[in-house]
Design a protein around this motif. Structure first.
Motif, PDB file in Angstrom:
ATOM      1  N   ARG A 196       0.825  -1.202   0.000  1.00 12.49           N
ATOM      2  CA  ARG A 196       0.000   0.000   0.000  1.00 12.49           C
ATOM      3  C   ARG A 196       0.854   1.245   0.000  1.00 12.49           C
ATOM      4  NH1 ARG A 196       2.521   1.802   3.931  1.00 12.49           N
ATOM      5  NH2 ARG A 196       2.166   1.231   6.080  1.00 12.49           N
ATOM      6  N   ALA A 221       0.551   4.946   1.771  1.00 13.12           N
ATOM      7  CA  ALA A 221      -0.267   5.477   2.866  1.00 13.12           C
ATOM      8  C   ALA A 221       0.123   6.915   3.203  1.00 13.12           C
ATOM      9  CB  ALA A 221      -0.096   4.579   4.089  1.00 13.12           C
ATOM     10  N   PRO A 222      -0.123   7.834   2.278  1.00 16.32           N
ATOM     11  CA  PRO A 222       0.319   9.211   2.525  1.00 16.32           C
ATOM     12  C   PRO A 222      -0.628  10.004   3.420  1.00 16.32           C
ATOM     13  CG  PRO A 222      -0.807   9.088   0.431  1.00 16.32           C
ATOM     14  CD  PRO A 222      -0.810   7.701   0.987  1.00 16.32           C
ATOM     15  N   SER A 223      -0.062  11.014   4.046  1.00 16.49           N
ATOM     16  CA  SER A 223      -0.887  12.006   4.727  1.00 16.49           C
ATOM     17  C   SER A 223      -1.057  13.138   3.723  1.00 16.49           C
ATOM     18  CB  SER A 223      -0.165  12.532   5.958  1.00 16.49           C
ATOM     19  OG  SER A 223       0.179  11.440   6.765  1.00 16.49           O
ATOM     20  N   GLU A 267      -3.988   8.690   5.129  1.00 20.06           N
ATOM     21  CA  GLU A 267      -3.720   8.784   6.561  1.00 20.06           C
ATOM     22  C   GLU A 267      -3.975  10.214   7.029  1.00 20.06           C
ATOM     23  OE1 GLU A 267      -0.271   6.463   7.758  1.00 20.06           O
ATOM     24  OE2 GLU A 267      -1.527   4.797   7.131  1.00 20.06           O
ATOM     25  N   TYR A 317      -0.347   7.401  14.514  1.00 16.22           N
ATOM     26  CA  TYR A 317       0.097   6.619  13.352  1.00 16.22           C
ATOM     27  C   TYR A 317       0.305   5.152  13.735  1.00 16.22           C
ATOM     28  CZ  TYR A 317       3.251   4.416  10.067  1.00 16.22           C
ATOM     29  OH  TYR A 317       3.819   3.511   9.209  1.00 16.22           O
ATOM     30  N   VAL A 363       5.923  -1.000   2.719  1.00 15.66           N
ATOM     31  CA  VAL A 363       7.026  -0.253   2.109  1.00 15.66           C
ATOM     32  C   VAL A 363       6.867   1.182   2.577  1.00 15.66           C
ATOM     33  CG1 VAL A 363       8.135   0.380  -0.055  1.00 15.66           C
ATOM     34  CG2 VAL A 363       6.781  -1.726   0.065  1.00 15.66           C
ATOM     35  N   ARG A 364       7.824   1.695   3.321  1.00 10.51           N
ATOM     36  CA  ARG A 364       7.670   3.053   3.846  1.00 10.51           C
ATOM     37  C   ARG A 364       9.031   3.699   4.043  1.00 10.51           C
ATOM     38  NH1 ARG A 364       5.724   1.565  10.085  1.00 10.51           N
ATOM     39  NH2 ARG A 364       7.693   0.608  10.674  1.00 10.51           N
ATOM     40  N   GLU A 422      12.339   6.875   7.925  1.00 14.17           N
ATOM     41  CA  GLU A 422      12.124   7.646   9.157  1.00 14.17           C
ATOM     42  C   GLU A 422      11.282   6.860  10.157  1.00 14.17           C
ATOM     43  OE1 GLU A 422      11.082   8.391   6.162  1.00 14.17           O
ATOM     44  OE2 GLU A 422       9.077   9.263   6.128  1.00 14.17           O
ATOM     45  N   TRP A 423      10.625   5.803   9.685  1.00 12.65           N
ATOM     46  CA  TRP A 423       9.807   4.974  10.579  1.00 12.65           C
ATOM     47  C   TRP A 423      10.587   3.825  11.223  1.00 12.65           C
ATOM     48  CZ3 TRP A 423       5.785   7.375  12.108  1.00 12.65           C
ATOM     49  CH2 TRP A 423       5.137   8.267  11.249  1.00 12.65           C
TER      50      TRP A 423
END
Ligand code: GLU
Length: 543
Positions: free
Chosen positions: A38, A40-42, A74, A230, A247-248, A251-252
């Motif tokens: 997915r 999952a942007p803000s 998000e 989040y 997949v992100r 920074e996470w």
């Protein structure tokens, strides 16, 4: 403490149970090995170019395996949200050929795909955590938290709600009831049982196996407005939407120990993770994060500058998979979707943003397109971003396509265009609106130029092919003292007025107004004899 009582006290509105959602959103029925990914942007109203990296990785992994790639908005942080931004975002990605199988516009079985509409779901799981004693309400105010942070900063210790700094972990039910009835706002915190002395091994599919410290902080699960952070939303959504690969951005990565704990507390299977490095740009000898204000940081830049979507995607692919360029060389005309994208070929250290490299990639991409395709894409761009040019080039599509055909096909196609914006300076001279005498050959006798041109006009035949055309230019030049052969000329420059290249430049300047242009013989065929001769005549008047 009776946690059931606490759960009912905190969540009287929640009547469903996790089982309800487990049944509502069952496991996806997919081929063996199919991946569910997915984006999952803000939606902040700015679509960052760096977003294309996780998007493309997610899209390729899913679609290459007959899986599902979906978009989840998000938007639980109403401070950051911009009205309508999610639709713009979908349009931008569509523009680059990236389509979501499920999203807020083509809802799938796992809807809603907007987090602000999933509040009840998060609260159901939060209630469950309370029931199990894994979460508790915290009434510390913002000022309390600020003071705590200052204290921890002064002590130079890990900031956060943990250990001796925890005030609300063990409140009894009466105290909680009282605070609630006094209207004191509260957040819901995770009751961490982690120990910072414990190290855990974790394998990220891009970064490899890494050792992380167990989380011991009681992070916030639900904010005081009842919406999730989040972390909780990620765990609940990626579980219920049956994501196999997250997949992100990297920074996470630092939150990962908490996520591992949270998934386990919720009884969820941990998905696989791919943490993608930040896109960097060169800043002298240093590297800097590509920030919002940098040229090329926003996706809209590529659209308005006129980079074909294919070029941008192809460029990102060269950065994502180290073997992509070799594959492209071996398969110049293959569809990019046929490239066997592989996680193993991804670099753990991330990519360097380079507009020059993008330009090179783009020249190659455009040079491989058919004239018809270039015409369609160019006019589509011009229609929006250069209306005058659009009107001119679309007036006679066959004429424009003939121009775009010059030097196309074959093993060594011309590479004049990097963006659609380059088209006007490259081919504008064909159209009366843009034709002007810009450059002239310097250092020649005017009479010699005029004599060569007059003589050339007498010899010219529109049906001549390139070789005949050129031999005529040589012959004309020779009769007027210009050496037909560069080597001979170099051996005796004093013996000649110039060489055949100079004669060509007289014709080129006359016909195109410039000293650089695509193949002149082809240009003259497209312009026609009358227009070509007219231009030569006018040019002589400017000498
Ligand atoms: N909303 C998060 C962000 O924009 C998503 C991170 C993720 O993909 O899980 O950074």
């Amino acid at each position: 403490m009776n946690y059931n009582t606490l759960a009912e006290l905190l969540f009287p509105d929640v009547t469903k149970t996790p089982d309800y959602y487990e049944n509502l959103y069952p496991k996806r029925i997919l081929d063996e090995g199919a991946k569910v990914t997915r984006f999952a942007p803000s939606p902040t109203g700015f679509v960052h170019f760096g977003g294309l990296f996780p998007v493309l990785v997610g899209e390729r992994l899913a679609h290459q395996s007959n899986g599902v790639f979906y978009l989840r908005i998000e938007d639980t942080d109403s401070k950051r949200e911009v009205e309508g931004a999610e639709y713009d975002l979908i349009k931008v990605f569509e523009n680059f050929g990236i389509n979501f199988d499920e999203s807020i516009v083509n809802n799938g079985k796992y809807a809603p795909y907007r987090q602000s509409e999933r509040r009840e779901i998060y609260r159901t799981y939060a209630k469950e955590l309370v029931k199990q004693g894994k979460a508790y309400p915290c009434f510390c105010s913002e000022e309390d938290m600020l003071r705590l942070r200052e204290k921890q900063e002064a002590l130079k210790i890990t900031p956060g709600y943990y250990g001796e700094f925890v005030k609300c972990r063990n409140l009894d039910i009466e105290e909680i009831k009282e605070k609630i009835s006094d209207g004191i706002p509260y957040v819901l915190r995770f009751r961490s049982d982690g120990n910072p002395d414990n190290k855990i091994k974790f394998t990220d599919l891009v970064k490899g196996t890494i050792e992380v410290t167990e989380n011991h902080i009681d992070h916030v699960l639900l904010k005081s407005d009842g919406m999730p952070t989040y972390h909780l939303a990620h765990a609940v959504d990626d579980h219920l939407m049956r994501t196999t690969h997250v997949v992100r951005g990297e920074e996470w990565l630092s939150s990962l120990p908490y996520h591992i704990q949270l998934f386990s507390a919720l009884g969820f299977k941990l998905p696989k993770y791919l943490h993608i490095s930040q896109l960097m740009r060169k800043d002298g000898d240093a590297k800097k994060k590509l920030s919002k204000r940098d040229k090329g940081a926003g996706m809209s830049y590529y659209i308005s500058e006129g980079y074909p979507a294919e070029s941008v995607i192809e460029y990102v692919m060269t950065l994502l998979n180290s073997n992509f360029e070799d594959w492209r060389r071996a398969n110049p005309n293959a569809d990019i979707k046929d490239f066997p994208f592989s996680i193993k070929k991804m670099s753990a250290s991330g990519s360097l943003f380079d507009l020059i490299k993008l330009g090179d990639v783009s020249k190659n991409v455009i040079s491989r397109m058919t004239a018809e395709n270039v015409y369609n894409k160019l006019t589509e761009w011009a229609k929006e971003f250069d209306r005058d040019f659009y009107d001119v080039i679309s007036r006679d599509p066959d004429f424009t396509k003939a121009i775009l055909q010059i030097g196309r096909g074959g093993n060594k196609p011309r590479k004049d265009l990097e963006t659609w914006k380059d088209a006007k300076p490259y081919m504008g001279f064909f159209y009366p609106e843009y034709f002007k005498y810009e450059d002239k050959p310097e250092g020649f006798d005017k009479k010699d130029i005029a004599d060569c041109l007059d003589h050339f006009v007498r010899e010219f035949d529109i049906n001549d092919e390139q070789d005949v055309w050129f031999s005529k230019v040589k012959q004309v030049g020779e009769e007027h003292g210009f050496c037909p052969n560069i080597k001979d000329y170099k051996a005796d420059p004093e013996g000649w007025k110039g060489n055949v290249g100079d004669v060509s430049s007289f014709i080129r300047a006359a016909i195109t107004g410039k000293l650089n242009s695509p193949d002149l013989c082809a240009v003259m065929k497209i312009l026609g004899k009358e227009e070509s001769f007219n231009r030569i005549k006018k040019f002589k008047e400017t000498l």
